[in-house]
Design a protein around this motif. Structure first.
Motif, PDB file in Angstrom:
ATOM      1  N   GLN A 318       0.736  -1.281  -0.072  1.00  0.00           N
ATOM      2  CA  GLN A 318       0.034   0.021  -0.091  1.00  0.00           C
ATOM      3  C   GLN A 318       0.915   1.280  -0.167  1.00  0.00           C
ATOM      4  OE1 GLN A 318      -3.237  -0.076  -0.512  1.00  0.00           O
ATOM      5  NE2 GLN A 318      -2.888  -2.048  -1.001  1.00  0.00           N
ATOM      6  N   ARG A 319       1.878   1.344   0.712  1.00  0.00           N
ATOM      7  CA  ARG A 319       2.699   2.459   0.590  1.00  0.00           C
ATOM      8  C   ARG A 319       3.472   2.658  -0.798  1.00  0.00           C
ATOM      9  NH1 ARG A 319       1.791   6.130   3.879  1.00  0.00           N
ATOM     10  NH2 ARG A 319       3.573   7.039   2.973  1.00  0.00           N
ATOM     11  N   LEU A 320       3.593   1.645  -1.580  1.00  0.00           N
ATOM     12  CA  LEU A 320       4.103   1.718  -2.999  1.00  0.00           C
ATOM     13  C   LEU A 320       2.981   2.182  -3.846  1.00  0.00           C
ATOM     14  CD1 LEU A 320       6.152  -1.694  -3.530  1.00  0.00           C
ATOM     15  CD2 LEU A 320       6.854   0.573  -3.560  1.00  0.00           C
ATOM     16  N   GLU A 321       1.643   1.954  -3.431  1.00  0.00           N
ATOM     17  CA  GLU A 321       0.479   2.752  -3.955  1.00  0.00           C
ATOM     18  C   GLU A 321       0.235   3.989  -3.760  1.00  0.00           C
ATOM     19  OE1 GLU A 321      -2.015   1.591  -6.025  1.00  0.00           O
ATOM     20  OE2 GLU A 321      -0.739  -0.324  -6.318  1.00  0.00           O
ATOM     21  N   VAL A 322       0.853   4.617  -2.540  1.00  0.00           N
ATOM     22  CA  VAL A 322       0.972   5.930  -1.997  1.00  0.00           C
ATOM     23  C   VAL A 322       1.846   6.658  -3.067  1.00  0.00           C
ATOM     24  CG1 VAL A 322       1.911   7.416  -0.515  1.00  0.00           C
ATOM     25  CG2 VAL A 322       0.502   5.641   0.284  1.00  0.00           C
ATOM     26  N   GLU A 323       3.190   5.879  -3.498  1.00  0.00           N
ATOM     27  CA  GLU A 323       4.223   6.299  -4.180  1.00  0.00           C
ATOM     28  C   GLU A 323       3.822   6.524  -5.623  1.00  0.00           C
ATOM     29  OE1 GLU A 323       8.917   5.697  -4.661  1.00  0.00           O
ATOM     30  OE2 GLU A 323       7.768   3.665  -4.283  1.00  0.00           O
ATOM     31  N   ALA A 324       2.782   5.593  -6.081  1.00  0.00           N
ATOM     32  CA  ALA A 324       2.514   5.593  -7.340  1.00  0.00           C
ATOM     33  C   ALA A 324       1.594   6.644  -7.766  1.00  0.00           C
ATOM     34  CB  ALA A 324       1.838   4.212  -7.990  1.00  0.00           C
ATOM     35  N   ALA A 325       0.654   7.138  -6.439  1.00  0.00           N
ATOM     36  CA  ALA A 325      -0.348   8.189  -6.783  1.00  0.00           C
ATOM     37  C   ALA A 325       0.670   9.397  -6.606  1.00  0.00           C
ATOM     38  CB  ALA A 325      -1.334   8.183  -5.759  1.00  0.00           C
ATOM     39  N   ARG A 326       1.405   9.611  -6.026  1.00  0.00           N
ATOM     40  CA  ARG A 326       2.271  10.731  -5.937  1.00  0.00           C
ATOM     41  C   ARG A 326       3.016  11.127  -7.336  1.00  0.00           C
ATOM     42  NH1 ARG A 326       4.873  11.300   0.040  1.00  0.00           N
ATOM     43  NH2 ARG A 326       2.672  10.834   1.196  1.00  0.00           N
ATOM     44  N   HIS A 327       3.601   9.992  -7.671  1.00  0.00           N
ATOM     45  CA  HIS A 327       4.083  10.054  -9.148  1.00  0.00           C
ATOM     46  C   HIS A 327       3.053  10.540 -10.147  1.00  0.00           C
ATOM     47  CE1 HIS A 327       6.937   9.150 -12.207  1.00  0.00           C
ATOM     48  NE2 HIS A 327       5.868   8.406 -12.881  1.00  0.00           N
ATOM     49  N   THR A 328       1.911  10.013 -10.092  1.00  0.00           N
ATOM     50  CA  THR A 328       1.047  10.311 -11.143  1.00  0.00           C
ATOM     51  C   THR A 328       0.562  11.690 -11.162  1.00  0.00           C
ATOM     52  OG1 THR A 328      -0.055   8.161 -11.218  1.00  0.00           O
ATOM     53  CG2 THR A 328      -1.395   9.943 -12.030  1.00  0.00           C
ATOM     54  N   PHE A 329       0.359  12.288  -9.846  1.00  0.00           N
ATOM     55  CA  PHE A 329       0.155  13.872  -9.528  1.00  0.00           C
ATOM     56  C   PHE A 329       1.343  14.424 -10.033  1.00  0.00           C
ATOM     57  CE2 PHE A 329       0.316  17.527  -7.236  1.00  0.00           C
ATOM     58  CZ  PHE A 329      -0.772  18.027  -7.089  1.00  0.00           C
ATOM     59  N   SER A 330       2.547  14.156  -9.677  1.00  0.00           N
ATOM     60  CA  SER A 330       3.756  14.993 -10.126  1.00  0.00           C
ATOM     61  C   SER A 330       3.804  15.172 -11.564  1.00  0.00           C
ATOM     62  CB  SER A 330       4.932  14.367  -9.521  1.00  0.00           C
ATOM     63  OG  SER A 330       5.393  13.284 -10.199  1.00  0.00           O
ATOM     64  N   SER A 331       3.233  14.056 -12.255  1.00  0.00           N
ATOM     65  CA  SER A 331       3.425  14.128 -13.728  1.00  0.00           C
ATOM     66  C   SER A 331       2.225  15.025 -14.506  1.00  0.00           C
ATOM     67  CB  SER A 331       3.194  12.370 -14.077  1.00  0.00           C
ATOM     68  OG  SER A 331       4.282  11.738 -13.718  1.00  0.00           O
ATOM     69  N   THR A 332       1.164  14.935 -13.753  1.00  0.00           N
ATOM     70  CA  THR A 332      -0.016  15.585 -14.155  1.00  0.00           C
ATOM     71  C   THR A 332      -0.015  17.165 -13.841  1.00  0.00           C
ATOM     72  OG1 THR A 332      -1.164  13.398 -14.036  1.00  0.00           O
ATOM     73  CG2 THR A 332      -2.436  15.478 -14.385  1.00  0.00           C
ATOM     74  N   TRP A 333       0.425  17.245 -12.575  1.00  0.00           N
ATOM     75  CA  TRP A 333       0.152  18.923 -12.232  1.00  0.00           C
ATOM     76  C   TRP A 333       0.906  19.864 -12.989  1.00  0.00           C
ATOM     77  CZ3 TRP A 333      -2.536  22.084  -9.350  1.00  0.00           C
ATOM     78  CH2 TRP A 333      -1.801  23.280  -9.077  1.00  0.00           C
ATOM     79  N   PRO A 334       2.034  19.412 -13.490  1.00  0.00           N
ATOM     80  CA  PRO A 334       2.613  20.873 -14.318  1.00  0.00           C
ATOM     81  C   PRO A 334       1.971  21.252 -15.545  1.00  0.00           C
ATOM     82  CG  PRO A 334       4.438  19.111 -13.698  1.00  0.00           C
ATOM     83  CD  PRO A 334       3.110  18.425 -13.183  1.00  0.00           C
ATOM     84  N   ASP A 335       1.254  20.164 -16.233  1.00  0.00           N
ATOM     85  CA  ASP A 335       0.522  20.656 -17.367  1.00  0.00           C
ATOM     86  C   ASP A 335      -0.647  21.724 -16.912  1.00  0.00           C
ATOM     87  OD1 ASP A 335       1.905  19.411 -18.940  1.00  0.00           O
ATOM     88  OD2 ASP A 335       0.714  17.537 -18.977  1.00  0.00           O
ATOM     89  N   LEU A 336      -1.389  21.222 -15.799  1.00  0.00           N
ATOM     90  CA  LEU A 336      -2.465  22.302 -15.245  1.00  0.00           C
ATOM     91  C   LEU A 336      -1.818  23.514 -14.774  1.00  0.00           C
ATOM     92  CD1 LEU A 336      -5.407  22.697 -14.463  1.00  0.00           C
ATOM     93  CD2 LEU A 336      -4.737  21.729 -12.399  1.00  0.00           C
ATOM     94  N   ASP A 337      -0.601  23.625 -14.186  1.00  0.00           N
ATOM     95  CA  ASP A 337      -0.088  24.546 -13.638  1.00  0.00           C
ATOM     96  C   ASP A 337       0.316  25.655 -14.885  1.00  0.00           C
ATOM     97  OD1 ASP A 337       0.864  26.382 -11.496  1.00  0.00           O
ATOM     98  OD2 ASP A 337       2.870  25.499 -11.574  1.00  0.00           O
ATOM     99  N   ARG A 338       0.997  25.084 -15.879  1.00  0.00           N
ATOM    100  CA  ARG A 338       1.681  25.925 -16.942  1.00  0.00           C
ATOM    101  C   ARG A 338       0.305  26.302 -17.642  1.00  0.00           C
ATOM    102  NH1 ARG A 338       5.558  21.721 -17.214  1.00  0.00           N
ATOM    103  NH2 ARG A 338       4.514  20.595 -18.531  1.00  0.00           N
ATOM    104  N   SER A 339      -0.661  25.856 -17.729  1.00  0.00           N
ATOM    105  CA  SER A 339      -1.786  26.218 -18.714  1.00  0.00           C
ATOM    106  C   SER A 339      -2.312  27.807 -18.326  1.00  0.00           C
ATOM    107  CB  SER A 339      -3.054  25.230 -18.596  1.00  0.00           C
ATOM    108  OG  SER A 339      -3.686  25.347 -17.152  1.00  0.00           O
ATOM    109  N   GLY A 340      -2.056  28.105 -16.889  1.00  0.00           N
ATOM    110  CA  GLY A 340      -2.669  29.397 -16.655  1.00  0.00           C
ATOM    111  C   GLY A 340      -3.973  29.385 -16.220  1.00  0.00           C
ATOM    112  N   TRP A 341      -4.695  28.406 -16.227  1.00  0.00           N
ATOM    113  CA  TRP A 341      -5.933  28.250 -15.905  1.00  0.00           C
ATOM    114  C   TRP A 341      -6.463  28.711 -14.496  1.00  0.00           C
ATOM    115  CZ3 TRP A 341      -6.906  22.712 -18.180  1.00  0.00           C
ATOM    116  CH2 TRP A 341      -7.406  22.704 -19.585  1.00  0.00           C
ATOM    117  N   LEU A 342      -5.421  28.253 -13.591  1.00  0.00           N
ATOM    118  CA  LEU A 342      -5.502  28.722 -12.101  1.00  0.00           C
ATOM    119  C   LEU A 342      -5.285  30.094 -11.916  1.00  0.00           C
ATOM    120  CD1 LEU A 342      -4.491  25.288 -10.598  1.00  0.00           C
ATOM    121  CD2 LEU A 342      -6.838  26.068 -11.238  1.00  0.00           C
ATOM    122  N   THR A 343      -5.053  31.095 -12.580  1.00  0.00           N
ATOM    123  CA  THR A 343      -4.838  32.557 -12.286  1.00  0.00           C
ATOM    124  C   THR A 343      -5.995  33.217 -12.143  1.00  0.00           C
ATOM    125  OG1 THR A 343      -4.363  33.087 -14.819  1.00  0.00           O
ATOM    126  CG2 THR A 343      -2.338  32.054 -13.253  1.00  0.00           C
TER     127      THR A 343
END
Length: 350
Positions: A318-343
């Protein structure tokens, strides 16, 4: 709909905002009335998503609301949501942990081969490749570990169910239902908030998005970007920070839903992206809670070393599942952040 990128599209109107003549207070009141009406229609059942949406709106748009009333109702909604959510939390942990055990103890060669990406034979003798079996296949501690987890979490779920039933029949819950009725008829506002233009909602949503960006910037995304490093196997210390980010993701998503009538179609894509991030962080939460439950079960007095070993392997899984979820987030977040949608500037299409 034009072919321009979504982040640059503007709905009709000189400043890029849709104007239906309502003030910010009127638009917020309409949203809360709809959510409160849904809550009241569902009674005696309670939709936890509705509780979260109302609580998030009260938090994000607090600048428009009577402060004492808003804070008191937020605290009641949070308390009720936490209490009623316990039964479902126990059910999630039990399903996740038993599913993990099933995978780790799998001895069905056809299933194991399919899970490993190998061919599945449907006729003749079925081979039993050792490398395709689960890590805990035929382990003597597995049945006792399964029984222990089932017993502990089922007991916890039963107690949470009893507590939830008592709460739903309490005077405190009925008082909360009466306060939700007020949202349908007469939203309590701060002095001077009534004439605020509808664009004030976008400013509140922008502040929520800014809080989200700040919280994500504080996460160790560089570590999470390395897949399967084993960094999170024995370190739950960051779980709370990630959980707070999940709360902020949901608040920002719900804020965009409130602003959708004003922002037009521009709000749909960022709201969908935030919903996907929320699902990723929900998996993070579920895996972290399941790992904690496995660790607590391993502390049960007088269990055998074999049982404790199996629980340790499930905890690590389950801790490996935690790590996998964090990796998915770290891969997805930059696109949303760079889009400027949250400004704030994008929300107002400046």
């Amino acid at each position: 709909m034009t072919d321009a990128p979504l982040a640059t599209q503007a709905p009709p109107g000189g400043d890029g905002l849709l104007d239906d003549g309502r003030s910010a207070a009127e638009a917020l009141a309409a949203h809360l009335a709809a959510e409160a009406g849904s809550f009241l229609r569902e009674l005696p059942s309670v939709d936890l998503h509705t509780l979260r949406r109302v609580g998030a709106a009260l938090h994000t748009f607090d600048a428009l609301l009577d402060p004492g009333w808003s804070q008191d109702l937020r605290e009641e909604l949070s308390r009720l949501g936490g209490l009623l959510g316990q039964e479902r939390a126990y059910a999630r942990r039990l399903a996740r942990l038993l599913g993990s055990l099933d995978s780790l103890t799998c001895t069905d060669a056809a299933v194991a081969a399919a899970d490993a990406g190998g061919p599945v034979r449907t006729a003749g003798p079925v081979p039993q490749p050792r490398q395709a079996e689960g890590l805990l296949a035929r382990h003597p501690g597995a049945p006792k570990a399964r029984a222990l987890l089932d017993r502990q979490l089922t007991l916890g779920r039963s107690r949470a169910h009893t507590t939830a039933l008592q709460e739903l029949g309490s005077a405190r819950f009925h008082a909360l239902a009466d306060r939700m009725t007020l949202l349908v008829t007469d939203l309590p506002l701060r002095p001077g908030a009534a004439p605020a233009p509808a664009a004030a909602l976008l400013a509140c949503a922008g502040a929520e998005a800014e809080a989200l960006v700040t919280a994500v910037d504080a996460l160790p995304l560089e570590r999470a970007a390395v897949a399967y490093s084993g960094d999170m196997l024995h370190d739950p210390g960051d779980d709370q920070r990630w959980q707070q980010v999940r709360v902020l993701v949901l608040r920002t998503q719900y804020a965009l839903e409130v602003c959708a009538p004003l922002a037009g179609g521009r709000a749909a894509a960022p709201a969908a992206a935030l919903a996907e991030l929320a699902r990723t962080l929900a998996r993070h939460r579920d895996a972290a809670e399941a790992a904690e439950a496995a660790a607590l079960a391993a502390l049960t007095p007088r269990i055998t070393p074999a049982t404790a070993y199996v629980l340790g392997v499930v905890h690590a899984d389950q801790r490996l599942e935690v790590e996998a979820a964090r990796h998915t987030f770290s891969s997805t977040w930059p696109d949303l952040d760079r889009s400027g949608w949250l400004t704030d500037a994008w929300l107002k299409n400046r």
